[in-house]
Design an enzyme around this catalytic site. Sequence first.
Site, short mmCIF file in Angstrom:
data_model
loop_
_atom_site.label_atom_id
_atom_site.label_comp_id
_atom_site.label_asym_id
_atom_site.label_seq_id
_atom_site.Cartn_x
_atom_site.Cartn_y
_atom_site.Cartn_z
N ASP A 73 0.78 -1.30 0.11
CA ASP A 73 0.17 -0.07 0.00
C ASP A 73 0.95 1.21 -0.02
OD1 ASP A 73 0.95 -0.50 2.67
OD2 ASP A 73 -1.15 -1.15 3.31
N ASN A 142 -7.47 -2.84 14.41
CA ASN A 142 -8.82 -3.29 13.86
C ASN A 142 -8.91 -4.23 13.01
OD1 ASN A 142 -7.96 -1.98 11.68
ND2 ASN A 142 -9.30 -0.48 11.43
N HIS A 144 -7.11 -4.70 10.21
CA HIS A 144 -6.82 -4.30 8.83
C HIS A 144 -5.65 -5.15 8.30
CE1 HIS A 144 -4.67 -0.34 9.55
NE2 HIS A 144 -3.85 -1.31 9.44
N GLU A 149 -9.64 -1.91 5.38
CA GLU A 149 -10.28 -1.56 6.59
C GLU A 149 -11.60 -2.55 6.71
OE1 GLU A 149 -8.67 0.09 8.44
OE2 GLU A 149 -7.84 2.04 7.99
#
Length: 243
Positions: A73, A142, A144, A149
């Site tokens: 990313d 979280n 990811h 996400e």
Amino acid sequence: MNVVTNFKWIEAANYDEMSKIAATIFIDQLKKNSETVLGLATGGTPEGFYKELVAAYKAGEVSFAQAKSFNLDEYVGIDPANESSYHYYMDHHLFNHVDMKRDNINLPAGIQSNLEKAAAEYEAMIKEAGNIDIQLLGIGGNGHIGFNEPGTPFDVGTHIIELAQSTREANKVYFDSIEDVPTHAITMGIKTILSSKKIVLLIASASKQEAFDRLRSRIVTEDFPASALHNHPDVTVIYTDMK
Ligand code: F6R
């Protein structure tokens, strides 16, 4: 849905050992196939891993000369020369120190007039390379993976994503202030990640305890992106004490 996970869980004694175990897996892969297509991650977790790779290269134990790489990313709107960019991170931690050929290094472009097109092209390049042989992953608090996400469908390739507020908060240490943390990123999709032949996931900080426990629970749900990995046949999780 409960599934029988194929994960191989390796508990490392500490962060350094986690980094060494992961580096050894990648080095062995490069020795087996010098033209390996590497999938690489950024962030705090793999810094020790990259140190180990650089040390092994300097000791003459491994070469990257024939390898190719694709990073997971990049932030949207951040110039590759910016110290907070993932382009910069990779140069700083790995590429400036090993014999990787510049033409063989690929990161998604965060500055493009047509980001959707850039994402589709990145996805096509990975396919063209025969998919990733070995993919390194970290995990967000979280859940990811890449910047997929919670709520991201499992069947999309490289795409643009809006970063969760918790992700922006976690990553603000790399910027002057929260306002400077980009709101969007370009990321390999979960489909892209699952098309890798082998996956190595590193987990090493107290802020990841909940994510670790959720991964252990084996419940597969789009609310917890890393759970998609339970659908992959070859995942090694290397973790260390999260206290
Ligand atoms: C990085 C990436 C992210 C990180 C995750 C954990 O390229 O794709 O999924 O792996 O945010 O980051 P750290 O290691 O900084 O806790």
